[in-house]
Design a protein around this motif. Structure first.
Motif, PDB file in Angstrom:
ATOM      1  N   ASP A 286       0.651  -1.213   0.061  1.00  0.00           N
ATOM      2  CA  ASP A 286      -0.011  -0.100   0.007  1.00  0.00           C
ATOM      3  C   ASP A 286       1.087   1.128  -0.100  1.00  0.00           C
ATOM      4  O   ASP A 286       2.335   1.156   0.035  1.00  0.00           O
ATOM      5  N   ALA A 287       0.198   2.299  -0.196  1.00  0.00           N
ATOM      6  CA  ALA A 287       0.994   3.706  -0.354  1.00  0.00           C
ATOM      7  C   ALA A 287       1.766   4.185   1.117  1.00  0.00           C
ATOM      8  O   ALA A 287       2.724   4.840   1.010  1.00  0.00           O
ATOM      9  N   THR A 288       1.506   3.436   2.270  1.00  0.00           N
ATOM     10  CA  THR A 288       2.564   3.467   3.107  1.00  0.00           C
ATOM     11  C   THR A 288       3.612   2.676   3.413  1.00  0.00           C
ATOM     12  O   THR A 288       4.529   2.346   4.394  1.00  0.00           O
ATOM     13  N   GLY A 289       3.687   1.690   2.486  1.00  0.00           N
ATOM     14  CA  GLY A 289       4.613   0.543   2.401  1.00  0.00           C
ATOM     15  C   GLY A 289       4.546  -0.707   3.145  1.00  0.00           C
ATOM     16  O   GLY A 289       5.267  -1.717   3.218  1.00  0.00           O
ATOM     17  N   ARG A 290       3.246  -0.762   3.946  1.00  0.00           N
ATOM     18  CA  ARG A 290       2.688  -2.122   4.425  1.00  0.00           C
ATOM     19  C   ARG A 290       2.577  -3.185   3.459  1.00  0.00           C
ATOM     20  O   ARG A 290       2.024  -2.595   2.249  1.00  0.00           O
TER      21      ARG A 290
END
Length: 372
Positions: A286-290
């Motif tokens: 996802d956009a947070t790196g998760r």
């Protein structure tokens, strides 16, 4: 419940292979080694949690007990807990619950809500009871450690209800088991450090084969796959979760790029898009790196017009991604902003990933490798 995935290796049945199994477990930085006797734990270094799962009578009177165990998992029916906790405040206590019916499932839920350590042994292969326990323990501060027979079951256990069990206790019967358990934990979840890439050029390059990756999961609006022409730089290609004027959304799909491209997979690996097939694992990011591991349902490879997108990282790493040359094919920018690939222009910002190692057959390797 916490976000740390714990790996406990149960060496009670290791037999003659025990020294080699312990050595491997320590090398893999396993979180806990579970033994049934205090002498085995007393010989372990302080870098690993020493977990006692005792059997028989009188083990707490053993002269090795003080200092030998960090955690004691009390067996079902044990009645002397209060005295032990008072006598050994330096030891953390938990309990083993064997789930065989509705009554024992309720006991497991209660343990998960109240115990510092709950070790759960589900006798039936269904994961529904574990789902119930995880839901019941939401917000609790204790850790749930679930028994698993092998690395495959461990990987599933880590991912139940997306949160998964806090930890898995798996038998260590031979060398290789500790490595496989750690790999299962790493594949279930984690984070990647994403970076902002700056577009430097786009070029229409004509016809070629591109791959759509259809997964067996519903992807979120800020979720996709990391894809790129070079092993040292990928772009976050978004899933088809955003509305389009001429076709329905397909939230299981990522229009990922030309068939030669790398895509990030579990265990630090990459695959070529052309290598993916039904059942293969890939990382959704996802956009947070998760990240999470999702299985591929199918890969659609078709001839389409292609566009080449060049970008650069703040450190000067060159990144390239070749996509289907169509407005509805999208990538993500900072903050999860959705960008149509045909509208990208120099100076635009993309979300990407810049690994530190080159690749050989998909594995990271520290060697000279030039890509252009």
């Amino acid at each position: 419940m916490n976000g740390q995935k714990l790996c406990w290796l149960d060496i009670r049945g290791a037999g003659a292979a025990r020294p080699a199994i312990i050595e491997e477990a320590l090398h893999q930085r396993i979180d806990g080694i579970v033994a049934g006797d205090l002498q085995t734990l007393a010989d372990l270094p302080p870098t690993v949690r020493k977990v006692l799962l005792p059997s028989g009578e009188g083990w707490w009177r053993d002269e090795c007990f003080p200092g030998a165990a960090d955690i004691v998992v009390l067996p079902p029916g044990f009645t002397g807990r209060a005295e032990l906790e008072q006598a050994h405040p330096e030891v953390e206590f938990g309990r083993l619950v064997e789930i065989i019916d509705a009554a024992s499932l309720e006991e497991a839920c209660a343990a998960a809500r109240t115990e510092r350590w709950s070790v759960l042994d589900f006798r039936d292969p269904t994961k529904i009871p574990l789902e119930i326990v995880i839901a019941a323990a939401a917000g609790s501060k204790g850790a749930i450690v679930t028994t698993a027979a092998d690395p495959e079951e461990a990987a599933i256990t880590f991912g139940v209800l997306e949160l998964g069990s806090d930890g898995v206790m798996m038998p260590g019967r031979s060398v290789g088991d500790a490595t496989a358990l750690v790999a299962a934990a790493r594949s279930s979840a984690g984070e990647l450090t994403l970076t902002e890439l700056t577009v430097t050029a786009t070029t229409h390059i004509g016809m070629g084969e591109r791959a759509c990756v259809d997964t067996c999961s519903q992807l979120r609006e800020d979720e996709g796959m990391l894809v790129g022409s070079y092993s040292k730089g990928m772009v976050l290609c978004v899933s088809e979760t955003h509305p389009l004027p001429y076709m329905p959304t397909r939230p299981f799909r990522v229009n990922a790029g030309a068939v030669h491209s790398y895509v990030v997979a579990p265990h630090g690996r990459t695959n070529y898009l052309s290598e993916l097939h039904a059942g293969a694992p890939v990382l959704a990011v996802d956009a947070t790196g998760r990240t999470r591991v999702v299985p591929v349902g199918r890969v659609k490879i078709e001839t389409r017009p292609l566009i080449s997108v060049d970008a650069v990282s703040p450190e000067g790493q060159q990144v390239n991604l070749i996509l289907q040359d169509d407005w509805h094919v999208r990538v993500l920018g900072p903050g999860g902003v959705v960008l149509n690939c045909t509208e990208l222009a120099p100076g635009d910002k993309l979300l990407g990933y810049v690994p530190t190692a080159d690749r050989h057959v998909g594995y990271p390797i520290d060697e000279f490798c030039r890509e252009q």
